[in-house]
Design an enzyme around this catalytic site. Structure first.
Site, short mmCIF file in Angstrom:
data_model
loop_
_atom_site.label_atom_id
_atom_site.label_comp_id
_atom_site.label_asym_id
_atom_site.label_seq_id
_atom_site.Cartn_x
_atom_site.Cartn_y
_atom_site.Cartn_z
N ASP A 104 52.96 26.43 -97.16
CA ASP A 104 54.19 26.15 -95.63
C ASP A 104 55.31 26.91 -95.84
O ASP A 104 55.54 27.35 -97.24
CB ASP A 104 53.71 24.81 -95.63
N HIS A 116 63.63 32.11 -96.47
CA HIS A 116 64.28 31.20 -95.10
C HIS A 116 65.10 32.02 -94.10
O HIS A 116 65.59 31.92 -93.31
CB HIS A 116 64.42 29.96 -95.71
N ASP A 164 59.25 33.04 -100.65
CA ASP A 164 59.30 31.51 -100.31
C ASP A 164 57.93 30.61 -99.59
O ASP A 164 57.97 30.36 -98.81
CB ASP A 164 60.77 30.69 -99.80
N GLU A 218 55.46 21.20 -98.58
CA GLU A 218 56.74 21.31 -98.96
C GLU A 218 58.05 21.61 -98.52
O GLU A 218 58.99 20.96 -98.56
CB GLU A 218 56.70 22.48 -100.56
N GLU A 219 57.71 22.43 -97.46
CA GLU A 219 59.52 22.63 -96.47
C GLU A 219 59.09 21.45 -95.17
O GLU A 219 60.51 21.85 -95.39
CB GLU A 219 58.43 23.74 -95.60
#
Length: 376
Positions: free
Chosen positions: A68, A345, A99, A130-131
């Site tokens: 994710d 990000h 990431d 996870e995010e």
């Protein structure tokens, strides 16, 4: 490289990661892995996860990661589409390149190149949460593994651990995180008539002074000093002629292995008590403990694999934020190593193709060294 592009081209903004997990599952099934898709929906939104294994014996080396990603923001701001997987001048662009779809792709390629261990097992724990809130992801998979008696002997997490160049840093632990709220009650009133009111702000200031007057500690052998930050002070008052009726302060602590969660909570309350002011202290759910995988054979195996490829021995570190390793630590020793994290990000998240190639080679060396050490 093909796996990395395929993963990036499968949009998977958290928690909608099913397409990206399909890429991983299809490749592993074709290689003879037993693949289980695990869907949890405690928070009301179904979250897809994957656990796959080849082999039935110990030692079981697991790779853990997530597919994710955070939202890409304005797609027009990207040099290439955030889900294009475009390559330009030797650089792979796309949300999740760093990431952490790149690392997932690298370990996937390394594991398939290695094949089935002659003695022992290889496994994958890949989540789609996870995010996000991290409720129905790795934490739930770990519970599921424990309930069925699945044994993982060691785990490598593919977080982007390197600050500047591949081979800089291996994470052997993480600080814990604790958030809290201090509330001080007063009595609202007119500023011209303070005797008819009770201003909570000076009392909150005295409490915060007591809380932050001295460092929590000076650090430990593998951790920097614990750090408390006051992140918000609120009274809910926009007027200049009103004494507020209540005041609150929010704080977060990133703490090392000198504290347990309980001892840190007690220390915070002890400091506040020294101010001699009434207050209400509440702690936010979701706090995490610090953990450390002490230097030893497993850590050395990871360090040696990195040095084999990069020519440099990485620094062992416990800096940075939390990761899903905090859940896996209850199963087995866990170490983190992945790509360079400079663009994670961000708009135009990207990784050099050369880094992906080198990371794949590192993971190949890690797998080979691991079974030579632990399956001997």
């Amino acid at each position: 490289m093909a796996f990395a592009k395929a993963l990036i081209q499968a949009p998977s903004v958290t928690p909608d990661a099913g397409q990206a997990l399909d890429v991983v599952a299809d490749a592993l099934k074709a290689a003879g892995y037993h693949v289980e898709r695990l869907v949890f929906s405690t928070a009301g939104v179904p979250v897809d996860n994957l656990y796959a294994r080849i082999g039935t014996a110990s030692p079981n080396l697991c790779f853990a990661g997530h597919v994710d990603v955070v939202p890409p923001g304005d797609a027009a701001s990207w040099r290439h589409g955030p889900f294009s997987g475009a390559v330009e001048d030797g650089v792979l662009y796309g949300r999740g390149a760093v990431d952490m779809k790149g690392a997932v792709a690298a370990f996937l390629a390394a594991a398939l190149a290695y094949g089935a261990p002659a003695q022992g097992s290889l496994s994958f724990l890949i989540t789609g949460d996870e995010e996000g809130p991290s409720i129905d992801g790795t934490a739930k998979v770990v519970d599921w593994l424990a309930a069925k008696g699945e044994v993982i002997d060691h785990c490598i997490v593919g977080e982007p651990t390197n600050p500047n160049a591949l081979g800089d840093m291996v994470k052997i632990g993480r600080r814990g995180s604790l958030s809290g709220l201090i509330t001080v009650e007063g009595r609202q009133g007119h500023v011209a008539y303070p005797h008819l009111a009770d201003n909570p702000v000076p009392r909150l200031v005295r409490l915060l002074t007591a809380l932050t007057a001295a460092p929590l500690d000076n650090g430990s052998a593998h951790f920097p000093p614990s750090n408390l930050e006051v992140i918000s002070v609120d009274v809910g008052n926009t007027a200049y002629n009103v004494i507020p009726g209540a005041a609150t302060a929010k704080f977060n602590v990133r703490y090392n292995d000198l504290y347990s969660l309980e001892s840190l909570m007690a220390e915070i309350a002890r400091r506040l008590d020294t101010a001699g002011e009434p207050y209400v202290l509440t702690f936010r759910d979701g706090a995490s403990e610090s953990f450390l995988t002490a230097p030893g054979p497993f850590v050395e195996t990871v360090l040696d694999a990195v040095a084999d490829v990069t020519g440099q021995r990485p620094q062992m570190s416990t800096t940075g934020g939390t990761s899903d390793a905090r859940f896996i630590k209850s199963l087995c020793p866990v170490v983190e190593f992945g790509l360079v994290g400079q663009t994670m990000h961000m708009v135009n998240e990207a990784t050099p193709v050369a880094d992906l190639t080198a990371l794949t080679a590192i993971y190949e060396r890690l797998i080979a060294r691991y079974f030579a050490t632990f399956a001997a």
